[in-house]
Design an enzyme around this catalytic site. Structure first.
Site: not given
Ligand code: 3PY
Ligand code: MG
Length: 254
Positions: A44, A147, A173
């Site tokens: 990111h 995630e 996520d």
């Molecule tokens: C998220 O919270 O989606 C992440 O990727 C944190 O690193």
């Molecule tokens: Mg993430």
């Protein structure tokens, strides 16, 4: 084997710093404070491989493992960060056992994986080739990110994959995939995280969590809950919060 993998094997917490800026000085400052590992986020951010390599060079004098969060479950990216000197990879959005197998394979040399060898920085440009190749598969850290709710449903299959060292929850996520963006305290999100934690314990994989909005008590709580591979905040958040704290109440006094 670096301290992070050793601590995880021993069931001890390994605390990491998270570098969004991709800057070697920031990474050095954080490593100097004693984080067990530093992760450079290449998913990111605008951080490129040359910056990643600069971070690897800067961390050389610290007892701190260097990880890269890749953009995807991509063998080319894994190869390039490992060649630059990463001690391991964090692979985002691993939702299936097949992706988990791929994540492990791309981190390891044959016969355990598919990573190609090279006279790269990681093997001291070939001067340490034999030793590096001999020890690498045992030393490298493979963390898969759980995630997405699909990953939670497949957690047993993902975490029974041989070679997965840690499961790392991306809470943001995860919450988005459940239709609850950013609602990290929502009971359903908490329960999904608990499912991942329980699956980790069933399969002997270190449970991990990114505590994005960090505070010391949140890290303590995560450790008490059983998390071991814990990323503490973001470098960018540290700068925002220290700047804000200094300015608060003083802005109008000058
Ligand atoms: C998220 O919270 O989606 C992440 O990727 C944190 O690193
Ligand atoms: Mg993430």
């Amino acid at each position: 084997m670096g301290q992070t993998k050793r601590k995880l094997r021993e069931g001890k917490p390994a605390l990491g710093g998270w570098v969004m800026t991709g800057h070697p000085v920031i990474a050095e400052l954080m490593a100097g404070e004693g984080f067990d590992w530093i992760c450079v986020d290449m998913e990111h951010t605008a951080t490129d491989y040359a910056s990643f390599q600069s971070v690897a060079q800067a961390l050389g004098r610290y007892d701190c493992d260097l990880l890269a969060r890749l953009q995807d479950c991509d063998p080319v990216q894994a190869k390039r960060v490992l060649d630059a000197g990463a001690d391991g990879i964090i692979v985002p959005m691993v939702n299936t056992a097949e992706q988990a197998r791929r994540a492990v394979a791309m981190a390891k040399f044959p016969p355990d994986g598919i990573r190609g060898v090279a006279f790269s920085r990681a093997s001291d440009y070939g001067r340490g080739f034999q030793e590096y190749v001999r020890d690498h598969n045992a030393n490298v850290i493979v963390a898969v990110m759980l995630e997405h709710i699909e990953g939670v449903r497949n957690a047993d299959a993902i975490l029974s994959t041989s070679g997965v060292d840690a499961a790392f929850i991306g809470p943001y996520d995860l919450s988005c995939s459940m239709g609850l963006p950013g609602q990290l305290d929502h009971p359903e999100v908490i329960s999904a995280q608990a499912e991942i934690l329980a699956a980790c314990l069933r399969h002997g994989v270190a449970p991990g969590l990114h505590v994005v909005q960090v505070a010391p008590e949140r890290i303590r709580r995560s450790i008490e809950q059983g998390f071991r591979f814990i990323a503490c905040g973001l470098d960018t958040e540290f700068i925002i919060h220290s700047s804000r704290a200094i300015l608060e109440g003083n802005r109008d006094n000058g």
